[in-house]
Design an enzyme around this catalytic site. Structure first.
Site, PDB file in Angstrom:
ATOM      1  N   LYS A  84     -16.314  -5.820  -4.625  1.00  0.00           N
ATOM      2  CA  LYS A  84     -16.130  -6.989  -4.142  1.00  0.00           C
ATOM      3  C   LYS A  84     -17.211  -7.499  -2.954  1.00  0.00           C
ATOM      4  CE  LYS A  84     -12.516  -8.539  -6.039  1.00  0.00           C
ATOM      5  NZ  LYS A  84     -12.526 -10.164  -6.870  1.00  0.00           N
ATOM      6  N   SER A 130      -6.333 -10.563  -2.986  1.00  0.00           N
ATOM      7  CA  SER A 130      -5.461  -9.676  -3.045  1.00  0.00           C
ATOM      8  C   SER A 130      -5.758  -8.306  -2.328  1.00  0.00           C
ATOM      9  CB  SER A 130      -5.320  -9.009  -4.737  1.00  0.00           C
ATOM     10  OG  SER A 130      -6.360  -8.712  -5.189  1.00  0.00           O
TER      11      SER A 130
END
Length: 372
Positions: A105, A126
């Site tokens: 990410k 999340s």
């Protein structure tokens, strides 16, 4: 800059969740360089409205932009497992669990933050995307607010807080989380940086694919874990013009891309559950969906039992992957052997509870953070 529309895709026959869906995509490259004019949210909106596609050149630009902020992760030797026939160089593992912040990410987050010069940011996450943004904000002296749904991992929330991020919890699933993030961005004037549904984020995630194909250009198949679709779309962009097969792997409980491609349009699912907490998205993103539709070769769904078995297999090899990080390997095992060239499974994250506790303890003293 425009391109002629591609020929319509014939309807995809819906299959059982545990069966691969064959989705052959075109090999011609998309028009490159679409991100050069992106300097503000209004420009991003106009860009999307014009339908200008992303291309491999945007991924290459992202690679240059984030080079000083991310780690070029290695391809690790493959491993024998039931269903994996060792042919050629066998199965290789793209070690994104070794990335700074514990997951891929950071690539998309860094590309967006650096390109936009964001000083105040909001995201729905999340966990891993929020950790990546909080890490960047800490280093750059910026501010970030991370909106999390009820199923977010407590240890991931702790890391975000330890890095100085502000966290906001909301009831419901991913759709409610992202809606609240959009509201906060509008209310505060902060820059919204979604976890996957953003041109700059997708281009940044695509650098995973660039590195794989640079190190192993004869790769036959890449297996990519698929949640919101940013990583899969990015790898698809990196693979344009290359004969590599790109296979997305979804948790069986949330097969949003398989269902959407079968229907011929994005489909929203009810909130689902999976041990892969990072892959619980309810619908495809507007940015990743057309890229995946036009280039992905297959989609495979895997059960929680298969995901946990793949994670255990990795642990036996000394690789601590969180369940979401083991999904691509589970898909490779389900697909079995075949072909003569090497295959690559992306180990997308290593943020296990133990790793997260260690990261929270090692984080620099937080400047400030407020939680609600």
């Amino acid at each position: 800059m425009t391109t002629a529309p591609s020929a319509p895709r014939p309807p995809v026959t819906a299959k059982t969740p545990m069966t691969p869906v064959s989705l052959p995509g075109p090999r011609a490259p998309l028009t490159p360089g679409a991100l050069a004019a992106l300097a503000a949210p209004a420009a991003r909106t106009a860009h999307a409205a014009r339908g200008i596609p992303l291309g491999r050149a945007d991924v290459e630009a992202a690679a240059a932009r984030i080079a000083g902020r991310v780690r070029r992760t290695p391809l690790l030797p493959g491993l024998p497992a039931p269903g994996l026939h060792r042919t050629g160089r066998g199965l290789l593992l793209k070690a994104e669990h070794l990335q700074y912040g514990g997951s891929f990410k950071l690539r998309g987050a860094a590309n967006a933050v650096l390109a936009l010069g964001a000083r105040r940011m909001v995201t729905g996450s999340s966990g891993n995307h929020g950790i990546a943004l909080a890490r960047l904000a800490c280093a750059l002296g910026a501010e970030v607010t991370v909106v999390l749904a009820g199923g977010a991992h407590p240890a991931k929330i702790a890391v975000i807080k330890a890095l100085g991020g502000r966290t906001v919890r909301v009831p419901g699933g991913v759709a409610e989380r992202d809606a609240r993030a959009r509201e906060l961005a509008e209310e505060t004037g902060a820059v919204l940086i979604p976890s996957s549904d953003h041109e700059l984020v997708v281009a940044g995630q695509g650098t995973v694919g660039l590195e794989i194909l640079a190190e192993a250009p004869d790769t036959e198949t890449v297996y990519v874990p698929t949640g919101g679709g940013g990583l899969l779309a990015g790898v698809c962009l990196a693979a344009y013009g290359h004969p590599v097969r790109v296979v997305g792997v979804e948790p069986a409980g949330t097969p949003r891309y398989a269902r959407s491609l079968a229907a011929g349009h994005p489909v929203r699912l009810a909130p689902g559950d999976s041990v892969a907490d990072g892959l619980r998205g309810q619908q495809p993103g507007e940015v990743p969906y057309p890229v995946i539709r036009d280039r992905v070769d297959d989609l495979i769904a895997v059960s929680d039992a298969e995901i946990l078995a793949a994670a255990a297999l990795l642990r036996r090899r000394g690789i601590e992957a969180e369940p979401s990080g083991a999904v691509a390997l589970a898909g490779a095992i389900r697909a079995g052997g075949g072909g003569s060239g090497p295959r690559v499974a992306v180990v997308s994250g290593g943020n296990t509870t133990a790793a997260l506790m260690a990261a929270a303890a090692a984080a620099p003293p937080a400047r400030t953070h407020c939680t609600t």
